[in-house]
Design a protein around this motif. Structure first.
Motif, PDB file in Angstrom:
ATOM      1  N   ILE A   1       0.968  -1.174  -0.151  1.00  0.00           N
ATOM      2  CA  ILE A   1      -0.141   0.002   0.055  1.00  0.00           C
ATOM      3  C   ILE A   1       1.071   1.194   0.056  1.00  0.00           C
ATOM      4  O   ILE A   1       1.724   1.429   0.742  1.00  0.00           O
ATOM      5  N   CYS A   2       0.779   2.323  -0.986  1.00  0.00           N
ATOM      6  CA  CYS A   2       1.597   3.211  -1.044  1.00  0.00           C
ATOM      7  C   CYS A   2       1.536   4.243   0.036  1.00  0.00           C
ATOM      8  O   CYS A   2       0.516   4.126   0.697  1.00  0.00           O
ATOM      9  N   GLU A   3       2.737   5.111   0.229  1.00  0.00           N
ATOM     10  CA  GLU A   3       2.783   5.861   1.454  1.00  0.00           C
ATOM     11  C   GLU A   3       1.579   6.952   1.215  1.00  0.00           C
ATOM     12  O   GLU A   3       1.274   7.431   0.190  1.00  0.00           O
ATOM     13  N   HIS A   4       1.059   7.043   2.492  1.00  0.00           N
ATOM     14  CA  HIS A   4      -0.020   7.992   2.656  1.00  0.00           C
ATOM     15  C   HIS A   4      -0.139   8.487   3.913  1.00  0.00           C
ATOM     16  O   HIS A   4       0.348   7.876   4.849  1.00  0.00           O
ATOM     17  N   TYR A   5      -0.987   9.462   4.509  1.00  0.00           N
ATOM     18  CA  TYR A   5      -1.412   9.753   5.643  1.00  0.00           C
ATOM     19  C   TYR A   5      -2.878  10.351   5.768  1.00  0.00           C
ATOM     20  O   TYR A   5      -3.453  10.746   4.731  1.00  0.00           O
ATOM     21  N   HIS A   6      -3.303  10.543   6.866  1.00  0.00           N
ATOM     22  CA  HIS A   6      -4.497  10.751   7.381  1.00  0.00           C
ATOM     23  C   HIS A   6      -4.466  12.059   8.229  1.00  0.00           C
ATOM     24  O   HIS A   6      -4.284  12.056   9.492  1.00  0.00           O
ATOM     25  N   PRO A   7      -4.794  13.374   7.500  1.00  0.00           N
ATOM     26  CA  PRO A   7      -4.979  14.619   8.365  1.00  0.00           C
ATOM     27  C   PRO A   7      -5.973  14.531   9.532  1.00  0.00           C
ATOM     28  O   PRO A   7      -5.602  15.229  10.383  1.00  0.00           O
ATOM     29  N   TYR A   8      -6.845  13.728   9.508  1.00  0.00           N
ATOM     30  CA  TYR A   8      -8.039  13.894  10.584  1.00  0.00           C
ATOM     31  C   TYR A   8      -7.994  12.754  11.567  1.00  0.00           C
ATOM     32  O   TYR A   8      -8.992  12.373  12.422  1.00  0.00           O
ATOM     33  N   SER A   9      -7.553  11.488  10.951  1.00  0.00           N
ATOM     34  CA  SER A   9      -7.925  10.188  11.668  1.00  0.00           C
ATOM     35  C   SER A   9      -6.665   9.351  12.161  1.00  0.00           C
ATOM     36  O   SER A   9      -5.632   9.562  11.263  1.00  0.00           O
ATOM     37  N   GLU A  10      -6.789   8.523  13.254  1.00  0.00           N
ATOM     38  CA  GLU A  10      -6.077   7.587  13.579  1.00  0.00           C
ATOM     39  C   GLU A  10      -6.263   6.214  12.818  1.00  0.00           C
ATOM     40  O   GLU A  10      -7.625   6.252  12.582  1.00  0.00           O
ATOM     41  N   GLU A  11      -4.994   5.621  12.318  1.00  0.00           N
ATOM     42  CA  GLU A  11      -5.468   4.398  11.804  1.00  0.00           C
ATOM     43  C   GLU A  11      -5.180   2.996  12.729  1.00  0.00           C
ATOM     44  O   GLU A  11      -3.867   3.013  13.140  1.00  0.00           O
ATOM     45  N   PHE A  12      -5.951   2.206  12.955  1.00  0.00           N
ATOM     46  CA  PHE A  12      -5.779   0.862  13.575  1.00  0.00           C
ATOM     47  C   PHE A  12      -5.608  -0.373  12.621  1.00  0.00           C
ATOM     48  O   PHE A  12      -6.320  -0.455  11.843  1.00  0.00           O
ATOM     49  N   VAL A  13      -4.586  -0.887  12.835  1.00  0.00           N
ATOM     50  CA  VAL A  13      -4.241  -2.011  12.048  1.00  0.00           C
ATOM     51  C   VAL A  13      -3.943  -3.308  12.808  1.00  0.00           C
ATOM     52  O   VAL A  13      -3.535  -3.321  13.805  1.00  0.00           O
ATOM     53  N   HIS A  14      -4.765  -4.294  12.321  1.00  0.00           N
ATOM     54  CA  HIS A  14      -4.725  -5.791  12.957  1.00  0.00           C
ATOM     55  C   HIS A  14      -4.185  -6.615  11.826  1.00  0.00           C
ATOM     56  O   HIS A  14      -5.176  -6.935  10.960  1.00  0.00           O
ATOM     57  N   VAL A  15      -3.189  -7.541  12.173  1.00  0.00           N
ATOM     58  CA  VAL A  15      -2.907  -8.544  11.123  1.00  0.00           C
ATOM     59  C   VAL A  15      -3.554  -9.828  11.640  1.00  0.00           C
ATOM     60  O   VAL A  15      -3.361 -10.512  12.773  1.00  0.00           O
ATOM     61  N   VAL A  16      -4.181 -10.519  10.681  1.00  0.00           N
ATOM     62  CA  VAL A  16      -5.026 -11.801  10.723  1.00  0.00           C
ATOM     63  C   VAL A  16      -3.964 -12.909  10.217  1.00  0.00           C
ATOM     64  O   VAL A  16      -4.225 -14.024  10.783  1.00  0.00           O
TER      65      VAL A  16
END
Length: 143
Positions: A51-66
């Motif tokens: 997934i290309c580099e990016h950022y979210h100016p308003y949000s936190e991102e939560f990632v969980h590996v399954v």
């Protein structure tokens, strides 16, 4: 009192978005379930995909590996995530995810709070190597 509508959404029925690479499916969102506080879904990456580099100016991102593993670059830090590992990307921090393993990686993600408008939610800082650009995933809609 207004009745609450609960909707089950099957990830396989949501169109894949490959704008930033990988198979990203926004499953729970303002558009799909009238969410008001965030959105989430799944990411599938085959070996070598990212997934290309990016950022979210308003949000936190939560990632969980399954399943599988991914290398996350968050700011200048590189962190390997394996099944059962989770990570939070702070608001405004550039991040990128890559499957450097030998098997498919499957992750679940959630972003919160919502940006004021869907088009303000992501800022791309890298483009796909094939130069392809797809439309942004539809996470907006009535709330």
């Amino acid at each position: 009192m207004t009745a609450t509508v609960v909707r089950k959404i099957r990830a396989s029925e949501v169109p894949a978005n490959r704008r930033r690479g990988g198979d990203v499916r926004v499953v729970l969102s303002p558009k799909t379930v009238q969410a008001t506080s965030g959105f989430g879904g799944t990411v599938t990456l085959v070996p070598g995909e990212y997934i290309c580099e990016h950022y979210h100016p308003y949000s936190e991102e939560f990632v969980h590996v399954v399943h599988g593993s991914v290398l996350m670059r968050v700011g200048t830090e590189e962190i390997t995530l394996e099944p059962g590992d989770a990570l939070m990307v702070p608001v405004g921090v550039r991040h990128r995810m890559e499957n450097q393993g030998t098997e498919r990686a499957h992750l679940v993600f959630h972003l919160s709070p919502l940006a004021p408008r869907p088009e303000l939610g992501h800022v791309d800082t890298e483009t796909r190597p094939d130069g392809e650009q797809e439309s942004a995933p539809e996470v907006g809609g009535p709330r």
